[in-house]
Structure formats: C-alpha cells, structure tokens
Design a protein around this motif. Structure first.
Motif, PDB file in Angstrom:
ATOM      1  N   ILE A  64       0.943  -1.098  -0.060  1.00  0.00           N
ATOM      2  CA  ILE A  64       0.089  -0.181  -0.144  1.00  0.00           C
ATOM      3  C   ILE A  64       0.897   1.268  -0.101  1.00  0.00           C
ATOM      4  CG2 ILE A  64      -1.584   1.270   1.389  1.00  0.00           C
ATOM      5  CD1 ILE A  64      -2.737  -1.591   2.265  1.00  0.00           C
ATOM      6  N   LYS A  65       0.717   2.182  -0.864  1.00  0.00           N
ATOM      7  CA  LYS A  65       1.191   3.295  -1.015  1.00  0.00           C
ATOM      8  C   LYS A  65       0.576   4.344  -0.121  1.00  0.00           C
ATOM      9  CE  LYS A  65       3.630   6.376  -4.108  1.00  0.00           C
ATOM     10  NZ  LYS A  65       4.079   6.867  -5.606  1.00  0.00           N
ATOM     11  N   ILE A  66       1.281   5.422   0.396  1.00  0.00           N
ATOM     12  CA  ILE A  66       0.534   6.463   1.175  1.00  0.00           C
ATOM     13  C   ILE A  66       0.868   7.779   0.290  1.00  0.00           C
ATOM     14  CG2 ILE A  66       0.155   7.669   3.286  1.00  0.00           C
ATOM     15  CD1 ILE A  66      -0.833   4.695   3.507  1.00  0.00           C
ATOM     16  N   SER A  67      -0.353   8.122  -0.327  1.00  0.00           N
ATOM     17  CA  SER A  67      -0.114   9.476  -0.958  1.00  0.00           C
ATOM     18  C   SER A  67      -0.771  10.636  -0.541  1.00  0.00           C
ATOM     19  CB  SER A  67      -0.722   9.204  -2.453  1.00  0.00           C
ATOM     20  OG  SER A  67      -0.194   7.924  -3.131  1.00  0.00           O
ATOM     21  N   SER A  68      -1.540  10.373   0.624  1.00  0.00           N
ATOM     22  CA  SER A  68      -2.106  11.693   1.176  1.00  0.00           C
ATOM     23  C   SER A  68      -2.730  11.264   2.513  1.00  0.00           C
ATOM     24  CB  SER A  68      -3.601  11.749   0.261  1.00  0.00           C
ATOM     25  OG  SER A  68      -4.276  10.729   0.519  1.00  0.00           O
ATOM     26  N   PRO A  69      -3.086  12.289   3.233  1.00  0.00           N
ATOM     27  CA  PRO A  69      -3.590  12.081   4.623  1.00  0.00           C
ATOM     28  C   PRO A  69      -4.777  11.207   4.642  1.00  0.00           C
ATOM     29  CG  PRO A  69      -2.799  14.441   4.432  1.00  0.00           C
ATOM     30  CD  PRO A  69      -2.912  13.840   2.969  1.00  0.00           C
ATOM     31  N   GLN A  70      -5.450  11.205   3.576  1.00  0.00           N
ATOM     32  CA  GLN A  70      -6.643  10.247   3.640  1.00  0.00           C
ATOM     33  C   GLN A  70      -6.134   8.836   3.664  1.00  0.00           C
ATOM     34  OE1 GLN A  70     -10.314  11.576   3.365  1.00  0.00           O
ATOM     35  NE2 GLN A  70     -10.270   9.215   3.945  1.00  0.00           N
ATOM     36  N   ASP A  71      -5.153   8.551   2.892  1.00  0.00           N
ATOM     37  CA  ASP A  71      -4.810   7.388   2.512  1.00  0.00           C
ATOM     38  C   ASP A  71      -4.424   6.880   3.921  1.00  0.00           C
ATOM     39  OD1 ASP A  71      -5.132   7.320  -0.007  1.00  0.00           O
ATOM     40  OD2 ASP A  71      -2.966   7.827  -0.621  1.00  0.00           O
ATOM     41  N   ALA A  72      -3.687   7.618   4.594  1.00  0.00           N
ATOM     42  CA  ALA A  72      -3.138   7.083   6.095  1.00  0.00           C
ATOM     43  C   ALA A  72      -4.274   7.020   7.002  1.00  0.00           C
ATOM     44  CB  ALA A  72      -2.277   7.974   6.628  1.00  0.00           C
ATOM     45  N   ALA A  73      -5.327   8.002   7.031  1.00  0.00           N
ATOM     46  CA  ALA A  73      -6.450   7.771   7.879  1.00  0.00           C
ATOM     47  C   ALA A  73      -7.227   6.326   7.579  1.00  0.00           C
ATOM     48  CB  ALA A  73      -7.220   8.900   7.682  1.00  0.00           C
ATOM     49  N   ASP A  74      -7.414   6.164   6.117  1.00  0.00           N
ATOM     50  CA  ASP A  74      -8.122   5.020   5.743  1.00  0.00           C
ATOM     51  C   ASP A  74      -7.714   3.762   6.342  1.00  0.00           C
ATOM     52  OD1 ASP A  74     -10.058   6.523   4.282  1.00  0.00           O
ATOM     53  OD2 ASP A  74      -9.088   6.233   2.590  1.00  0.00           O
ATOM     54  N   TYR A  75      -6.250   3.690   6.413  1.00  0.00           N
ATOM     55  CA  TYR A  75      -5.754   2.644   6.924  1.00  0.00           C
ATOM     56  C   TYR A  75      -5.862   2.159   8.252  1.00  0.00           C
ATOM     57  CZ  TYR A  75      -1.283  -0.654   7.361  1.00  0.00           C
ATOM     58  OH  TYR A  75      -0.647  -1.629   7.550  1.00  0.00           O
ATOM     59  N   PHE A  76      -6.265   3.318   9.139  1.00  0.00           N
ATOM     60  CA  PHE A  76      -6.197   2.838  10.759  1.00  0.00           C
ATOM     61  C   PHE A  76      -7.924   3.159  10.938  1.00  0.00           C
ATOM     62  CE2 PHE A  76      -1.761   3.909  10.396  1.00  0.00           C
ATOM     63  CZ  PHE A  76      -1.304   2.635  11.190  1.00  0.00           C
ATOM     64  N   LEU A  82      -8.101  13.903  11.867  1.00  0.00           N
ATOM     65  CA  LEU A  82      -7.328  15.221  11.410  1.00  0.00           C
ATOM     66  C   LEU A  82      -5.986  14.921  10.862  1.00  0.00           C
ATOM     67  CD1 LEU A  82      -7.539  18.569  13.205  1.00  0.00           C
ATOM     68  CD2 LEU A  82      -5.476  17.343  13.334  1.00  0.00           C
ATOM     69  N   SER A  83      -5.557  15.701  10.077  1.00  0.00           N
ATOM     70  CA  SER A  83      -4.081  15.695   9.715  1.00  0.00           C
ATOM     71  C   SER A  83      -3.538  16.821  10.049  1.00  0.00           C
ATOM     72  CB  SER A  83      -4.273  15.603   7.981  1.00  0.00           C
ATOM     73  OG  SER A  83      -2.788  16.302   7.680  1.00  0.00           O
ATOM     74  N   MET A  84      -2.426  16.552  11.008  1.00  0.00           N
ATOM     75  CA  MET A  84      -1.722  17.870  11.394  1.00  0.00           C
ATOM     76  C   MET A  84      -1.059  18.684  10.347  1.00  0.00           C
ATOM     77  SD  MET A  84      -1.437  18.164  14.873  1.00  0.00           S
ATOM     78  CE  MET A  84      -1.023  17.240  16.198  1.00  0.00           C
ATOM     79  N   VAL A  85      -0.936  18.144   9.091  1.00  0.00           N
ATOM     80  CA  VAL A  85      -0.309  18.695   8.149  1.00  0.00           C
ATOM     81  C   VAL A  85      -1.462  19.706   7.531  1.00  0.00           C
ATOM     82  CG1 VAL A  85       0.789  18.789   5.558  1.00  0.00           C
ATOM     83  CG2 VAL A  85       1.661  17.199   7.431  1.00  0.00           C
TER      84      VAL A  85
END
Length: 226
Positions: A101-113, A216-219
């Motif tokens: 899995i490639k993380i290209s955006s904060p949404q990708d990271a959030a979806d993972y968890f 929420l994404s800190m970035v």
C-alpha cells in the motif's frame, strides 16, 4: 424458551443458512458463537444478557475475558471464542502489508487506521513505517495510554523506524472522545518527533488523529510544516 423449541425460521443457525448473516440481529449472531446456553436459558437469552450488560457492540468488543465471564452462561472457552471473533472482525478492516500500500495523502493514512481505531476506548499511538516510495513497510503499536493521555518518547518511535530501515514515518493516534482537535501535548509531541526525525534523516510526513468516523491531519491543519 430453549432454541430447539423455536420454529426453524427463528433459530439463529437455520435463519442464517436460509436468509444470510446480514438478516440476523446482533443477539442472534452472538448466540451462534455462544452455541449453548445455561440451565433454563438459551444461548439467545445469554447473548441478550451480554448486549444488555455492554449496552452496545462497541462496548462489548472492548470487554476483557474477565468481563465476559461475569455473564452467567459465558465460561472461559466461550469468552475466548467471542474475543477471537471480535479480533477477526477488526482485522478485516486492516490492509494486508503484502498488498504494498502506497500512502499518497493524509486520507490514505487515515483510511488505513480509521475503521480499526475509531472505536477504541483507550488512546493508542501507532506508526506507519514507509520506504523511499512511501509504500508501507510495517506498522506498529508504540504506546497504549489511558482515556486522557498518551506519552510518546521519540526514542521508541525512531528505534523502530531504524529497525525497519524506514525512509519516512506517519504517526497516528486516536481520541476516544471522538473529538479530533489536537491537544497541546499532541502538538508538542509532533514537533518533537519532527525535530528528531530531521536529525536522523527519517522524515515525519504527518500526524493523524483518529476520532469518531473522522480524522485530522496535522499537516492539513497547519500544525506541522512539511
């Protein structure tokens, strides 16, 4: 009434076979896992007792083995079966690392968890370890805290990052309250991790806070310069 005395179309097992699992009530699905009841009470009644005690499936999932065995008709073996079923259900929402899995955006990271962490009743701090192409190498739980605080030491995070030869990391933790507004401690921890990452040459790409079906994404929120 014992389950064997019910009409076939009302028995949980037979109903699942005939209509599919989606058409069963929570108590009926639990009754299938429980399998047998206690003296004078069916497995369906024991399942109803469980739900009544927990108030919701979310709370029931967080019950310990000891909590589960407090219900009459639930011994250790049945409690173990229930915990295993809850854990399998949770893992169904966690992507397989082998999928690259490639993380290209904060949404990708959030979806993972998100699906796995938004129902936790305690704070949990996890890290995604990424290679130079931002593909997930591994994720680990670094810290499990209380309902109100989570103390994270950079050495624990970057010790694991070095172990997995990470090029970058994304840190994630949840707020059991459901409110994703970062605390002063969250912001301070993020900045400390970013500074340590710069020294070690391991970039902190983002810090994601998981709430109740939101993140929420800190970035994106402007709390972290990237």
């Amino acid at each position: 009434m014992m389950i064997k005395q019910l009409p076939d179309n009302d028995k949980p097992r037979e109903k699942l076979i005939a209509k599919g699992a989606i058409n069963l009530a929570d108590s009926e699905l639990l009754a299938i896992l429980i399998n047998t009841g206690r003296k004078g009470h069916s497995s369906l009644e024991v399942a109803q007792d469980l739900i009544k005690l927990a108030h919701s499936l979310r709370e029931l999932k967080s019950f310990s083995l000891n909590d589960l065995t407090k219900v009459k008709g639930i011994g250790l073996n049945k409690a173990v079966i229930l915990k295993a079923a809850f854990e399998l259900g949770e893992r169904m929402h966690v992507p397989d690392i082998e999928e690259k899995i490639k993380i290209s955006s904060p949404q990708d990271a959030a979806d993972y968890f998100l699906a796995r962490m938004m129902h936790l009743t305690h704070e949990q701090f996890e890290v995604l370890f990424l290679n130079s192409k931002n593909i997930v190498i591994r994720h680990e739980v670094i810290f499990v805290g209380t309902l109100n605080s989570s103390i994270v030491h950079p050495r624990e995070v970057f010790k694991a990052a070095i172990k997995w030869s990470s090029n970058a990391i994304i840190v994630v933790h949840n707020h059991p309250s459901g409110d994703v507004t970062p605390s002063k401690e969250d912001i301070a921890t993020t900045k400390r991790l970013q500074e340590c990452g710069r020294v070690l040459g391991i970039e902190l790409l983002d810090h994601i806070i998981i709430g109740d079906a939101k993140y929420l994404s800190m970035v994106e929120g402007g709390y972290l310069e990237n």
